[in-house]
Scaffold this motif. Sequence first.
Motif: not given
Length: 634
Positions: A459-468
Amino acid sequence: MPLPRLLRAAVLFAAALLAPTLDLRAQRSAEKTEATVREQYTKREVRIPMRDGAHLFTAIYTPRDKSRTYPILLQRTPYSIHPYGEEAFPAHLGPSARFQQEGFIFVYQDVRGRMMSEGEFVNMRPQRAVSGAAVDESTDTYDTIAWLLEHAASNNGRVGQWGISYPGFYSAVGLLSGHPALKAVSPQAPIVDWFQGDDFHRNGALWLPHAFNFMTSFGKPRPVPTKAWPSTLDHGTSDGYEWFLRLGSTAATRQFTKDIAFWNEMMDHPTYDAFWQARNLRPQLKDVRPAVLTVGGWFDAENIYGALQVFQTIARQSPATDSRLVMGPWFHGGWERSKGDHLGPVQFGSATSDWFQSEVLFPFFMHHLKGAKEANLARATVFETGANRWHKLDAWPPRRAEPRALYLQPRGKLAFTAPPPEGGSDAFVSDPAKPVPFIEQVAIGMPREYMSADQRFAGRRTDVLVFQTEPLREDLTLAGPLRPELFVATTGTDADWVVKLIDVYPDDFRNPDFREGGDPWDRTPNPMGGYQQLVRGEVMRGKFRDSLEKPAPFVPGQPTRVAWSMNDVFHTFKKGHRVMVQVQSTWFPLMDRNPQVFMNINEAQPADYQKATHTVFHDAARPSHLGVGVYAEK
């Protein structure tokens, strides 16, 4: 040197000094258990003739007590029935100690073309109904049972079969043998479809390290019967991420597989064509006569798909069959190979494997093979992770699972409400040269812990989108399959879409087994605080979004719907936890890299791999979401 490191070094030094003693103890323990088997059973090795003249090497273990008769419990395997020799005994027999103590005639068989058996081995051999061949694994099962009933002394005329993984496939195929003496079968983590969901592919994406490392050993030719297991590939490193990245492309695997026929066949069949369709067992699962107990694990990295598909297919195509399902909190085969009380740091609250073996598996076979009282098993015996409790249900998925949708929202939010009209989108650059790792410390293979591993690193990478979501005000239980529906665009002509469902623990969460003064070099008061536990993750290889048989490219920049069904879950997100969804396009080296150019990936060269910008929309017109089943007991 800090004190904790000194303590660790001291412990490791002491362990090294004790290693010879520990090895001797393990050897003596093995000798003791082998002696127990030898005291209770006799062993006989035979070559059982099949209808086409091939002979299958078989070991028969019969109780020494001849005062009564016994049912036969059969396992057919491509993995060797070691130890060979009538004077050599294993450390245990059967699925658990209770079976050995109770008394069965245990039969282990090398399948056609493997180890000491004659004939040609064919991976996931297509059934006669598909191939038109004279023999298949179901006829070999029938011929084996017929011979055993006539030649195995003290048998009571009833036969059961079980097996895990590949032996689970042979158990599922055994259901089709039609022999009237086969009364009960337990396919456990069975292989069902190697392209759509088991072991080697997920919706067309190659499960690279698992498939490659397995086949470079298992797939080696065996021109004559042998007792020796083939050697494994020496990678020269334990860093799987670096090794597979240096490899350069999926096509480069062929330099190691010149004598691995099935790997090269896999590479030659990059779509769900007749080669793969013939190896899809589901269409054959009709008119099943034996009682069936299908077993799987929620954290099985290899064959959770097969277990769920066998149960659901039999329910649909053979509704009169006495078919039941068990799903526990286990890794691959964990119900037989572990206590089932944890996976990594995630705790399950009890020895779930012991309970399953004594309360489900043993009573199932005792009833059908020895006439014991009915086991009173539910249609579906399933473990609810997160809440850590068993359920006995009359159907799976449960009837009370209400279809809902968790919508991706602006600013990384996730909610059951649809996004606003101006919800917008999120974009990221996917670079195949720097793919997202699938676990923080990448081993050379596929560690089972990845199925529940902490996802904070991703989740700390820019190529992973995170929704919570916000912290939950009450428990939320999700049951059944997950159904992502993404509205996406890409600057390339192909892309992979990985969706992960994650349970985010509160920062002040404490493991139930945490105790003050425990591990001297880890006295963190909340070692699981903020843990982001993977609950389920799956991929859709974008070009297969409409058909696994007929891939289609993306039109660069054009919004496109990508929807699929992920494997089931039964998980409770506790009050105070958050629900998270991560979306990414690489998951390396768990799955092979997509060049992000529409092509045969199995022929891609290093120069074919291109950066691309991927966009995920979340507005009222294009409401990307994760379909779930929200479960309430009453």
